[in-house]
Design an enzyme around this catalytic site. Structure first.
Site, PDB file in Angstrom:
ATOM      1  N   CYS A 248       0.838  -1.205   0.000  1.00 33.42           N
ATOM      2  CA  CYS A 248       0.000   0.000   0.000  1.00 33.42           C
ATOM      3  C   CYS A 248       0.868   1.249   0.000  1.00 33.42           C
ATOM      4  CB  CYS A 248      -0.952   0.006   1.189  1.00 33.42           C
ATOM      5  SG  CYS A 248      -0.219   0.567   2.733  1.00 33.42           S
TER       6      CYS A 248
ATOM      7  N   CYS B 226       4.917  -2.091   9.341  1.00 30.84           N
ATOM      8  CA  CYS B 226       4.318  -2.274   8.026  1.00 30.84           C
ATOM      9  C   CYS B 226       3.265  -3.356   8.178  1.00 30.84           C
ATOM     10  CB  CYS B 226       5.379  -2.716   7.014  1.00 30.84           C
ATOM     11  SG  CYS B 226       4.643  -3.161   5.430  1.00 30.84           S
TER      12      CYS B 226
ATOM     13  N   SER C  29      14.866  12.147  26.054  1.00 28.87           N
ATOM     14  CA  SER C  29      15.998  12.338  26.962  1.00 28.87           C
ATOM     15  C   SER C  29      15.969  11.313  28.085  1.00 28.87           C
ATOM     16  CB  SER C  29      15.979  13.748  27.536  1.00 28.87           C
ATOM     17  OG  SER C  29      14.836  13.932  28.334  1.00 28.87           O
TER      18      SER C  29
ATOM     19  N   GLY D 216      14.066  12.859  30.930  1.00 31.84           N
ATOM     20  CA  GLY D 216      12.625  12.864  30.664  1.00 31.84           C
ATOM     21  C   GLY D 216      12.012  11.530  31.054  1.00 31.84           C
TER      22      GLY D 216
ATOM     23  N   GLN E 275     -12.682   0.671   0.018  1.00 27.73           N
ATOM     24  CA  GLN E 275     -12.600  -0.515  -0.841  1.00 27.73           C
ATOM     25  C   GLN E 275     -13.895  -0.711  -1.627  1.00 27.73           C
ATOM     26  OE1 GLN E 275     -10.697  -2.750   2.846  1.00 27.73           O
ATOM     27  NE2 GLN E 275     -10.811  -4.163   1.151  1.00 27.73           N
TER      28      GLN E 275
ATOM     29  N   ARG F 135      -9.546  -9.701   6.260  1.00 26.99           N
ATOM     30  CA  ARG F 135      -8.762 -10.674   5.491  1.00 26.99           C
ATOM     31  C   ARG F 135      -9.056 -12.129   5.886  1.00 26.99           C
ATOM     32  NH1 ARG F 135      -2.573  -8.914   4.203  1.00 26.99           N
ATOM     33  NH2 ARG F 135      -2.484  -9.776   2.126  1.00 26.99           N
TER      34      ARG F 135
ATOM     35  N   GLY G  81     -12.035 -10.086  -0.886  1.00 21.18           N
ATOM     36  CA  GLY G  81     -12.234 -11.496  -1.215  1.00 21.18           C
ATOM     37  C   GLY G  81     -11.177 -12.029  -2.160  1.00 21.18           C
TER      38      GLY G  81
ATOM     39  N   GLU H 270      -5.769 -13.350   0.425  1.00 19.99           N
ATOM     40  CA  GLU H 270      -6.177 -13.704   1.778  1.00 19.99           C
ATOM     41  C   GLU H 270      -5.744 -15.093   2.257  1.00 19.99           C
ATOM     42  OE1 GLU H 270     -10.496 -12.002   2.428  1.00 19.99           O
ATOM     43  OE2 GLU H 270     -10.306 -13.013   0.518  1.00 19.99           O
TER      44      GLU H 270
END
Ligand code: FAD
Ligand code: FES
Ligand code: FES
Length: 1318
Positions: A113, A160, A355, A358, A785, A929, A1071, A1247
């Site tokens: 994508c 991803c 940091s 922090g 979609q 999926r 599908g 799928e």
């Protein structure tokens, strides 16, 4: 002196900003105020890496540039004064030529994508730049100084959801100086096995990255502003940004009264905004990062003092440098281990700006699960504080125990003492740190962490060991802050270490580690604490076996887990029969995605007067909404209006989604029917204001006269609350169950198996931009979609004809089913707001809202009764299945059929079932999926495993899946398990039979007068390579008219975005079959064109011999031939559905002390028929398999007692990252020859492979079985049950629970008893 502006360079251009709100993030500025859109918003909390940029700083005195990656969603704009920022556009572009990284992303098929791709490129680029500056050996020409192992970590932290990471690892490794190019996976640069895999074939790389990271003009400007930069006067920004340059200035500012009436935030890296999200806007900021004392590093005799503002990554470097420079190896162990542990904190791009101080402040102020506070406590560190005019040094322990700090206290530095072994006194320093977290390499906070320091020496003249000077620190287990287990320390000090002493220590520890009420998995955390202490002590105790390090695959030598090589085999069989169909050509547009030029919905420039919306949602499951108020706050002041159901125009409907089984309302009015239901939309001038404003809402609910909500499937059954499944959709039973049961030798009755939900986690959240147009029309850009149905929902909501609504979708940043029916609510809400306000309205849901509102995969509970023979043959199965469909039918009525379809991969003899589709007051569940097939296939395997365990058979005997290599591997696992007490392995193989059903699709092919070709298809490019396959198909089909073959045609084909008023009946992209349907329609349209062009060609041929494409088109145009043809492909009876086949075998290792799972190896084979594009299909197969691993193992999509999703961020929802994928991953696409009724003999790939990931789950089960066998044996407590329920998902907490939360105690008890008896 006043700072009037922020000056910086962005991709080499100078920017001077004078008017920004100080809370503006770098990301927001880049995306809304510059032309650069490559830097993406994926989470806004440092957890995904989509927003990574390179920041370069220049030191004019040393004339030195330093570069680091940073998450621009957390970095504040004012923090980058005089910095240079490089985004992926700065690496390369269509105009200036793409960078080697961008080209290799394309060539290694590493982007689908594409939404994560720019961030990936920037993480890789920064790693290359920094490696090339290092003292590493000079590499061969064309390579970087980066090593393969560094390459594997270069983008840890970047998520991803599409690719499964493997090809991205290949891209990164291709730059490494020590890479064997032959080891890299499928790519377009050479063919596997080619002798010619050499670097000259790769897009060339120049050492150093080849990009100027800090422009000269900014250097000059800084040099000429040196006086200003070094000015120690208070630097005050006009817009509320204060940048003190000394401690005195800080207190001067604090006491000046400037902040008396406003909200102020003190910051260094501002990464805490990713941890504890801002709930409101701040008027003023004080940036203390510019106080030099806070960044000083001073090496002292007794240790090292590190300024509190030092970034964590710099702290790691300093600790490593000091460790390297020490002569005494034992003395350095503390620094080395601290650095190693810190390398697992957060992600590289967070560590670079976060940091050290922090982190400690977060741990001090909040019950934050800090690693750093724990390990520094274990190392006996002290801190230096400034409290107004007083300076104090206190131990870290004392500091953590103080009441939460206010801004009058500054943390100046942290002192870490040296710990040396003393050879004269024969004492050695030992130091270990541990963390148990869902991901090994970070970007996951720990369930528990610890650090143990001590001196170990011989006890008198004996060979026994004793401990002294102990610091045993534990944190993150549900405590206010990290603590020392002092009772355990005191108990162990000076004791002769024996199993019974360790046992007593463990018992004391159990009394010390007490998670606060409400902490998740409290017993797990305590048990892991025990495991950590045991791991620390066992090497010191004679006769005790401890946890071995993770072993490398297939051998028994010890190596660190993180250094396990990632290897892969990616095989495909290209076919040249229908050239270029069948060739593994690179995916269309990846360079555009990598360079940030690809336009997603949120990248479309905001139209004039654009406003922004964010949903207000219900937090109650079933209640009247009596009123909505906004808290008085800065964010509330930004609200322009609130749009609700009252704003639906007359003639319109309260509709937010639809499908053939029914509608879903857009707003819960007057009743909110589930937690997460939209109640309104807050409109503001920016998306961030809208997001923050939506958090200010206070909703008044009332529940009188309402029944309690139905939240579980059991409650649905009690209340008879079901959706109807149309009879034609209800699956068919097989045979006679009672008869089958009567034939069985054994029976298992009414046993439960449970699968939870899964969230889509597309990287681009739901988004739409609605622009009102003339004559009561609306243009909506939607990430969908199924634009065709979005059009109808919007039109119905607004009460206008469908023809008044144009929905445009160019590309989708990941969908996985979640942008089918679930995308309409956002598109419709944006359209409604735009309609009311008569201004464009954009909505880009923030990650939390998306996770709370959108729903996900169907949770399923099934009860099975199965009968089987003694040889494993199954004779009958009955299932009672309860599917939680949520509030609306959506596409849920198809799920019963797909569940049974998935189940039918095995022969059950007789098969009967009762499936109930439960209507509950939860978010509507939708297709994700492999919907239903995933659950069905898993239930099938769970039953097989159960049958096998009853018969004490290998489950694969029951599956009939034995091969010699499987038997060999299973045998070596047995051996491994018999030699290792605390680590166990399992292996499992699962088959795949998956039915898909192509749907009708339109296609239009048009040839323009210059011979270029445009194609419109119904299918949407969601990353699955649909456009590429359509391009290939067009080139193949029109290739017969092209004299030089069809390859050159590819470049002339452009596939266009979907537009519902242009090409109608676009249909649903889901599908797995939208690509082939779109290809089939394209082929038909091309054939029509060919029929028209053939006579023209023949005529021209007769006149002048060879005919070029251009002259053919020119002639056809002159002859008034229609150069555009439209087809609507409808699958015939014989091609309306078909089966896909595959198999997956996975091998895992579990750590019995923490439950951690390491995926050692997965092998997949998958039948793609004659793949339309094997590279694209392989990517789909790998990606869906890894997404499946997320479902089966890692992703916990949890809700509270009202059904409100509480796993609503990257913090508590863990999709697989690069460090959690199989260490060895082999995938093979089979070419199974001709398939008569398929599109050019091809089969689907999107799928099915997801369900093969259940092999990992089954392998984990095998490993748990081995653990349970072991501990039943070694504790002498008789045999432990090998039949147990392992639900989905099965994260490490569950694994540990099933292996036994008290196994260490039992082991020690057993040893102590033996010791006593001896
Ligand atoms: C995605 C992500 C993952 C993370 N994972 C982990 C993890 O696995 N383990 C872990 O331990 N931590 C983790 N963290 C936490 C991270 O280490 C801290 O957010 C970071 O160290 C805070 O530093 P900062 O400079 O950004 O602080 P800021 O956000 O700038 O400030 C944080 C707070 O501290 C105050 N403050 C900062 N410095 C001082 C000072 N010197 N004196 C007084 N007050 C001060 C500020 O006023 C503010 O209240 C993660 C963070 C993120 C975003
Ligand atoms: S958007 Fe910044 S890390 Fe996710
Ligand atoms: S390609 Fe990585 S998220 Fe889609």
């Amino acid at each position: 002196m006043k700072v009037e502006k922020v000056v910086f360079a962005l991709n080499g251009r100078r920017y001077e900003v004078v008017d920004a709100d100080p809370s503006t993030t770098l990301l927001e500025f880049i995306r809304t105020r510059t032309p650069f859109k490559g830097t993406k918003l994926g989470c806004g909390e440092g957890g995904c890496g989509a927003c990574v940029v390179l920041i370069a700083k220049y030191n004019p005195t040393k004339d030195q540039v330093t570069e680091f990656s940073a998450s621009s969603c957390l970095t504040l704009l004012y923090n980058i004064n005089f910095c240079s920022v490089i985004t992926t556009e700065g690496l390369g572009s269509t105009q200036d030529g793409f960078h080697a990284i961008q080209k290799r992303m394309s060539g290694f098929h590493a982007s689908q994508c594409g939404f994560c791709t720019p961030g990936m490129c920037m993480s890789i680029f920064t790693s290359l730049v920094n490696a090339d500056k290092s003292k590493n050996l000079e590499p061969q020409n064309g390579f970087s100084k980066l090593s393969v192992s560094e390459a594997e970590r270069a983008f840890s932290g970047n998520l991803c959801r599409c690719t499964g990471y493997r090809p991205i690892v290949d891209v990164c490794k291709s730059f490494a100086s020590d890479v064997d190019l032959e080891d890299l996976g499928l790519n377009i640069f050479w063919k596997k096995g080619d002798k010619s895999a050499d670097v000259s074939k790769l897009p060339s790389y120049t050492l150093g990255g080849g990009v100027c990271t800090f422009p000269d003009f900014l250097k000059s400007e800084m040099k000429s502003s040196l006086d200003y930069l070094n000015d120690s006067n208070v630097a005050v920004s006009r817009e509320g940004w204060y940048h003190p340059k000394s401690i005195e200035q800080y207190y001067y500012l604090l006491n000046s009264g400037i902040f008396s009436d406003c909200s102020v935030k003190v910051v260094v890296g501002n990464t805490s905004a990713g941890v504890y999200k801002d709930q409101d806007l701040y008027n003023k900021y004080i940036d203390i990062g510019g106080i030099p004392e806070l960044s000083a590093i001073s090496r002292k005799d007794g240790g090292i003092e590190i300024g509190a503002a030092t970034p964590i990554s710099r702290t790691i470097e300093v600790l490593k440098q000091d460790n390297d420079s020490m002569s005494c190896p034992n003395g350095s162990v503390v620094f080395r281990k601290l650095a190693e542990h810190m390398s697992k904190v957060a992600t590289p791009f967070v560590r670079n700006t976060a940091s050290l101080g922090g982190n400690i402040i977060l741990a001090q102020k909040y019950p934050f699960a800090s690693d750093i506070a724990t390990i520094l406590l274990g190392a006996a560190s002290t801190v230096c504080l400034q409290v107004t005019s007083e300076r104090l040094e206190v131990t870290l322990e004392e500091f953590l125990e103080q009441p939460p700090l206010d801004p009058s206290t500054l943390l100046l530095s942290i002192f870490i003492p040296h710990w040396f072994s003393d050879s004269q006194k024969e004492t050695n320093v030992i130091f270990e740190t541990y963390r148990a977290a869902p991901r090994p390499l970070g970007n996951a906070v720990s369930y528990i962490n610890s650090a143990f320091l001590g001196n170990v020496s011989l006890h008198g003249s004996s060979s026994d060991l004793v401990l002294s000077n102990l610091h045993l620190a534990f944190g993150a287990y549900g405590t206010e802050h990290a603590i020392r287990a002092t009772k355990v320390e005191e108990y162990l000090t000076g004791k002769l270490l024996t199993p019974s002493v360790v046992l007593q220590a463990v018992r004391l520890l159990r009394g010390t580690i007490v998670p606060k009420e409400g902490t998740s998995h409290p017993e797990y955390r305590v048990s892991v604490a025990v495991g950590f202490l045991f791991s620390f002590l066992y090497p010191l105790v004679k006769g005790m076996t401890g946890p071995e390090k993770t072993l490398s695959i297939g051998c028994s030598s010890s190596v660190e887990e993180a250094s396990l090589p990632l290897s892969s085999r990616r095989e495909t069989v290209p076919s040249d029969e229908y050239k270029p169909v069948g060739e593994p050509i690179k995916k269309y547009g990846v360079e555009l995605q990598a360079s940030g030029e690809a336009v997603y919905v949120d990248d479309i420039p905001a139209p004039k007067d654009c406003l922004y919306g964010e949903f207000i949602y219900s937090t109650q499951a079933l209640a009247y909404v009596k009123g909505m108020k906004f808290k008085p706050s800065l964010a509330s002041e930004k609200i322009i209006t609130v749009v609700s159901a009252n704003d639906i125009p007359s003639g319109g409907q309260n509709i937010g989604s639809t499908f053939m089984f029914g509608d879903e309302p857009l707003f819960g009015a007057p009743i909110a029917e589930f937690a997460g239901q939209a109640l309104g939309v807050v409109i503001a001038e920016t998306q961030r204001y809208a997001d923050l404003a939506a958090k200010q809402v206070v909703i008044e609910y009332a529940t009188e006269d309402l029944k309690p909500p139905i939240l579980t499937v059991e409650q649905a059954v009690q209340n008879n609350s079901y959706f109807k499944v149309p009879p034609e959709r209800y699956p068919k039973q097989v045979g006679d169950f009672s008869k089958g049961m009567a034939e069985a030798d054994h029976k298992i009755l009414s046993t439960e198996v449970k699968l939870a939900s899964q969230y889509y986690f597309y990287m681009e959240t739901q988004t739409a931009l609605a622009v009102p147009d003339e004559d009561n029309t609306m243009v909506v850009y939607s990430s969908s979609q199924y634009p065709e149905l979005a059009q109808s929902v919007i039109a119905k909501c607004l009460g206008i004809p469908f023809s008044n609504v144009r929905v445009i979708t160019r590309r989708v940043g990941g969908g996985f089913g979640g942008k089918a029916f679930r995308s309409y609510n956002v598109a419709t809400a944006a359209a409604l707001c735009a309609n009311k306000l008569r201004r464009p309205v954009r909505m880009y849901l923030n990650r939390s809202t998306d996770m709370i509102m959108v729903g996900g995969r169907h949770p399923v509970k099934a009860y099975y009764s199965v009968g089987f023979k003694s040889d494993g043959k199954i004779t009958a199965l009955h299932l009672d299945v309860l599917i939680n469909a949520g509030i609306s039918p959506d596409a849920s009525p198809i799920i019963p059929d797909t569940i049974i379809s998935g189940l039918k991969k095995y022969n059950w003899g007789a098969l009967s079932f009762d499936i109930k589709l439960c209507k509950t007051n939860n978010t509507s569940k939708s297709v994700m999926r492999a919907p239903g097939d995933t659950q069905g296939s898993f239930i099938a395997d769970a039953i097989i495993e159960h049958v096998a365990s009853v018969l004490s058979l290998d489950a694969n005997t029951v599956r009939l899946l034995m091969t010699s290599s499987y038997l060999h591997r299973a045998e070596s696992i047995k051996q491994f398990n018999s030699c290792n007490n605390w680590r166990k392995r399992g292996i499992s193989c699962v088959p795949l039979i998956f039915k898909v059903a192509p749907r009708p699709a339109p296609g239009r092919v048009s040839v323009l007068n210059d011979g270029s070709i445009i194609v419109e298809v119904g299918g949407i490019e969601i990353g699955q390579g649909l456009w590429t396959k359509v391009q290939q198909m067009t080139a193949f089909a029109l290739g017969q008219l092209w004299p030089d073959g069809c390859e050159c045609l590819l470049d002339r084909v452009r596939v266009l975005q979907a537009d519902t008023l242009n090409l109608i009946q676009g249909g649903l992209t889901a599908g797995s079959t939208a690509s082939e349907s779109s290809c089939a329609a394209t082929l038909q349209a091309c054939n029509m064109l060919t029929d028209r062009l053939k006579p023209v060609m023949d005529k021209l041929k007769q006149q002048s011999g060879a005919v070029s494409w251009d002259s053919l088109i020119s002639q056809a145009s002159q002859d008034n031939i229609n150069l555009s043809s439209t087809a609507y492909w409808v699958p015939g009876q014989e091609s309306s559905s078909y089966l896909n086949y595959g198999a997956g075998i996975s091998e895992v290792e579990i750590d019995l002390l923490t439950g951690a799972i390491t995926l050692l190896r997965s092998d997949l084979v998958y039948d793609c028929g004659k793949s339309l594009n094997p590279a694209v299909d392989l990517g789909q197969i790998e990606g869906s398999f890894i997404q499946g691993i997320g479902f089966f193992i890692y992703e916990e999509h949890e809700t509270n007692s009202d059904g409100l999703v509480v796993s609503d961020s990257t913090w508590d929802y863990k999709i697989p990252s690069v460090d959690t994928i199989p260490k060895q991953f082999n995938a093979e696409v089979l070419n199974t020859g001709y398939h008569k009724n398929r599109v050019l003999s091809s089969k689907a790939s999107g799928e099915p492979a997801l369900v093969l990931a259940s092999s990992v789950h089954c392998a984990v089960r095998e490993a748990i079985c081995a653990a349970r066998k072991e501990f039943a044996h070694s504790t002498g407590s008789g045999s432990s049950p090998l039949t147990f329920q392992l639900d989905v998902p099965a994260p490490m907490t569950v694994v540990k629970e099933l292996c036994g939360l008290d196994i260490v105690d039992k082991y020690l008890e057993n040893l102590s008893t033996h010791q006593f008896q001896c």
